[in-house]
Motif scaffolding. Structure first.
Motif, PDB file in Angstrom:
ATOM      1  N   HIS A  20      61.310  74.705   5.647  1.00 31.46           N
ATOM      2  CA  HIS A  20      61.664  73.285   5.828  1.00 31.46           C
ATOM      3  C   HIS A  20      60.528  72.310   5.535  1.00 31.46           C
ATOM      4  N   LEU A  21      59.340  72.771   5.210  1.00 34.63           N
ATOM      5  CA  LEU A  21      58.249  71.834   4.937  1.00 34.63           C
ATOM      6  C   LEU A  21      58.573  70.879   3.799  1.00 34.63           C
ATOM      7  N   THR A  22      59.315  71.333   2.825  1.00 33.13           N
ATOM      8  CA  THR A  22      59.701  70.471   1.706  1.00 33.13           C
ATOM      9  C   THR A  22      61.198  70.190   1.678  1.00 33.13           C
ATOM     10  N   ARG A  23      61.888  70.514   2.767  1.00 37.06           N
ATOM     11  CA  ARG A  23      63.322  70.197   2.867  1.00 37.06           C
ATOM     12  C   ARG A  23      63.464  68.704   3.150  1.00 37.06           C
ATOM     13  N   GLU A  24      64.086  67.981   2.241  1.00 39.36           N
ATOM     14  CA  GLU A  24      64.104  66.520   2.324  1.00 39.36           C
ATOM     15  C   GLU A  24      65.178  65.956   3.244  1.00 39.36           C
ATOM     16  N   TRP A  25      66.264  66.689   3.442  1.00 39.97           N
ATOM     17  CA  TRP A  25      67.391  66.147   4.220  1.00 39.97           C
ATOM     18  C   TRP A  25      67.864  67.143   5.265  1.00 39.97           C
ATOM     19  N   PRO A  26      68.245  66.682   6.442  1.00 34.68           N
ATOM     20  CA  PRO A  26      68.187  65.302   6.932  1.00 34.68           C
ATOM     21  C   PRO A  26      66.745  64.869   7.210  1.00 34.68           C
ATOM     22  N   TYR A  27      66.513  63.554   7.248  1.00 31.31           N
ATOM     23  CA  TYR A  27      65.174  63.031   7.503  1.00 31.31           C
ATOM     24  C   TYR A  27      65.286  61.749   8.329  1.00 31.31           C
ATOM     25  N   LYS A  28      64.403  61.627   9.318  1.00 26.80           N
ATOM     26  CA  LYS A  28      64.391  60.464  10.216  1.00 26.80           C
ATOM     27  C   LYS A  28      63.119  59.669   9.963  1.00 26.80           C
ATOM     28  N   LEU A  29      63.272  58.470   9.443  1.00 30.17           N
ATOM     29  CA  LEU A  29      62.121  57.624   9.134  1.00 30.17           C
ATOM     30  C   LEU A  29      61.611  56.893  10.376  1.00 30.17           C
ATOM     31  N   ASP A  30      60.299  56.682  10.427  1.00 32.62           N
ATOM     32  CA  ASP A  30      59.665  55.798  11.396  1.00 32.62           C
ATOM     33  C   ASP A  30      59.132  54.625  10.579  1.00 32.62           C
ATOM     34  N   GLN A  31      59.927  53.559  10.477  1.00 35.59           N
ATOM     35  CA  GLN A  31      59.588  52.496   9.538  1.00 35.59           C
ATOM     36  C   GLN A  31      60.039  51.144  10.055  1.00 35.59           C
ATOM     37  N   VAL A  32      59.169  50.157   9.915  1.00 35.74           N
ATOM     38  CA  VAL A  32      59.521  48.756  10.140  1.00 35.74           C
ATOM     39  C   VAL A  32      59.767  48.124   8.773  1.00 35.74           C
ATOM     40  N   LEU A  33      60.929  47.520   8.595  1.00 32.49           N
ATOM     41  CA  LEU A  33      61.271  46.892   7.328  1.00 32.49           C
ATOM     42  C   LEU A  33      60.925  45.407   7.391  1.00 32.49           C
ATOM     43  N   ASP A  34      60.078  44.964   6.488  1.00 34.25           N
ATOM     44  CA  ASP A  34      59.746  43.546   6.384  1.00 34.25           C
ATOM     45  C   ASP A  34      60.555  42.848   5.298  1.00 34.25           C
ATOM     46  N   GLY A  35      61.332  43.601   4.568  1.00 38.29           N
ATOM     47  CA  GLY A  35      62.157  43.018   3.526  1.00 38.29           C
ATOM     48  C   GLY A  35      62.848  44.102   2.734  1.00 38.29           C
ATOM     49  N   PRO A  36      63.780  43.740   1.868  1.00 36.83           N
ATOM     50  CA  PRO A  36      64.531  44.752   1.132  1.00 36.83           C
ATOM     51  C   PRO A  36      63.665  45.603   0.218  1.00 36.83           C
ATOM     52  N   GLY A  37      62.518  45.088  -0.195  1.00 35.45           N
ATOM     53  CA  GLY A  37      61.634  45.872  -1.050  1.00 35.45           C
ATOM     54  C   GLY A  37      61.006  47.054  -0.356  1.00 35.45           C
ATOM     55  N   ASP A  38      61.100  47.085   0.973  1.00 38.97           N
ATOM     56  CA  ASP A  38      60.528  48.211   1.724  1.00 38.97           C
ATOM     57  C   ASP A  38      61.424  49.437   1.711  1.00 38.97           C
ATOM     58  N   LEU A  39      62.662  49.274   1.306  1.00 38.90           N
ATOM     59  CA  LEU A  39      63.587  50.403   1.299  1.00 38.90           C
ATOM     60  C   LEU A  39      63.231  51.367   0.168  1.00 38.90           C
ATOM     61  N   ALA A  40      63.086  52.629   0.513  1.00 38.30           N
ATOM     62  CA  ALA A  40      62.758  53.646  -0.481  1.00 38.30           C
ATOM     63  C   ALA A  40      63.091  55.009   0.103  1.00 38.30           C
ATOM     64  N   LEU A  41      63.187  56.011  -0.759  1.00 39.96           N
ATOM     65  CA  LEU A  41      63.419  57.373  -0.306  1.00 39.96           C
ATOM     66  C   LEU A  41      62.212  57.890   0.468  1.00 39.96           C
ATOM     67  N   PRO A  42      62.438  58.756   1.443  1.00 40.71           N
ATOM     68  CA  PRO A  42      61.304  59.316   2.180  1.00 40.71           C
ATOM     69  C   PRO A  42      60.238  59.924   1.279  1.00 40.71           C
ATOM     70  N   LYS A  43      60.634  60.612   0.224  1.00 43.82           N
ATOM     71  CA  LYS A  43      59.665  61.256  -0.659  1.00 43.82           C
ATOM     72  C   LYS A  43      58.800  60.230  -1.386  1.00 43.82           C
ATOM     73  N   THR A  44      59.327  59.035  -1.599  1.00 42.79           N
ATOM     74  CA  THR A  44      58.540  57.963  -2.202  1.00 42.79           C
ATOM     75  C   THR A  44      57.563  57.386  -1.195  1.00 42.79           C
TER      76      THR A  44
END
Length: 328
Positions: A20-44
């Motif tokens: 599971h070290l490289t298993r991408e899904w499911p994934y729970k982000l810890d992220q504060v969004l300051d705008g729509p440009g902050d949205l990205a895939l976890p791997k990014t």
């Protein structure tokens, strides 16, 4: 019988975590969004630590497999671990992790649990000076060390919880790293631990809470063992004056897990493993070390059969099992 780490167990743990070290899904982000440009895939967002369901579990999964590969270099899984490290623990990818910390709103990102585990990972990698992994990860470790140095003087009260915000648990890992890599941070951690916990007396715990994976009481004791050294036994005798009495009975009974497919309820497997680690860690300073080790064994027996029952536990429990087994 005391359960210890052996080659077969190491191979099983490494195999589970490599899955599971490289298993991408499911994934729970810890992220504060300051705008729509902050949205990205976890791997990014996280070029290295985008597996294992969440960032901190991926970090301590790496700590686990790197430690096992060093301890048991002849197991078949060790080659796979090192090949993955050669591919992932490289400056270009770590730079992406450092860059994430420069985003607005990341001051509380993974504080303090993920911070402590990242330092533990770097400390483990540094035990292999023949390989480039520690040098690659060092900028990220230094970034989190700087965050600890800025945060700890402002923390008036320690967080005494059984979850990710537990101050004592994170500082066990941070102090061990700092003693080898940052003397000023080590001195700060030792001073703050004495300030927060040095006068604690006659503990009356109410544990566990329904979704805990740590014992705040026993993690405090584990930290103070590292901080106090020769003074620890005297401190422990006042902190837990009757460790095998009625007031601390809740620390000796393994927690019951009702649903291992529920990620938060599955935390209680973790509380059993982390208690086993703590009881073994402090056993020699207690009036009856054998009784403490028997308590640890009972907690291990409750949790070890369930490491891979469901992905909600599988993505992290083997790390805590390793902590407990090594503490023997």
């Amino acid at each position: 019988m005391t359960q210890r780490l052996d080659r077969a167990t190491a191979a099983r743990f490494a195999g589970l975590t490599l899955g599971h070290l490289t298993r991408e899904w499911p994934y729970k982000l810890d992220q504060v969004l300051d705008g729509p440009g902050d949205l990205a895939l976890p791997k990014t967002l996280h070029p290295v630590f985008h597996g294992s369901f969440d960032w901190h579990s991926c970090v301590h999964g790496w700590w686990q497999v790197m430690r096992l590969a060093r301890l048991y270099p002849d197991m078949a899984e060790a080659a796979a671990v090192e090949a993955l490290a050669d591919r992932m623990l490289v400056p270009a990818l770590i730079a992406g992790e450092v860059a994430y910390l420069d985003r607005p709103g990341t001051g509380g990102f993974e504080r303090p649990y993920g911070w402590g585990w990242l330092l533990a990972l770097h400390d483990e990698l540094a035990r292999r000076p023949d390989r480039p992994w520690a040098a690659a990860v060092e900028p990220l470790a230094r970034a989190f060390a700087a965050r600890f140095a800025a945060y700890l003087p402002k923390l008036i009260y320690p967080v005494r919880s059984g979850k990710h915000d537990c101050t004592a648990f994170a500082l066990v890992h941070a102090l061990r790293w700092a003693r080898g890599h940052d003397a000023s941070l080590a001195a700060l951690i030792e001073a703050r631990a004495r300030d927060w916990y040095g006068d604690d007396r006659d503990c009356r715990p109410f544990e566990p809470s329904g979704e805990d994976f740590l014992s705040a009481t026993l993690c405090e004791a584990a930290l103070m063992k590292d901080v106090l050294g020769a003074e620890f036994a005297a401190w422990l005798a006042t902190f837990l004056p009757d460790p095998f009495g009625a007031a601390t009975a809740c620390l000796r009974s393994p927690a019951i897990v009702s649903d291992r497919s529920d990620g938060r309820l599955a935390h209680l497997d973790g509380v059993n493993l982390s208690r086993a680690w703590c009881w073994r860690t402090i056993a020699d300073a207690l009036p009856d070390p054998a009784a403490a080790r028997a308590i640890a064994d009972a907690h291990l027996a409750e949790a070890l059969p369930h490491l891979a029952d469901d992905y909600m536990g599988e993505h992290w429990l083997a790390t805590f099992a390793l902590l407990a087994l090594e503490a023997a």
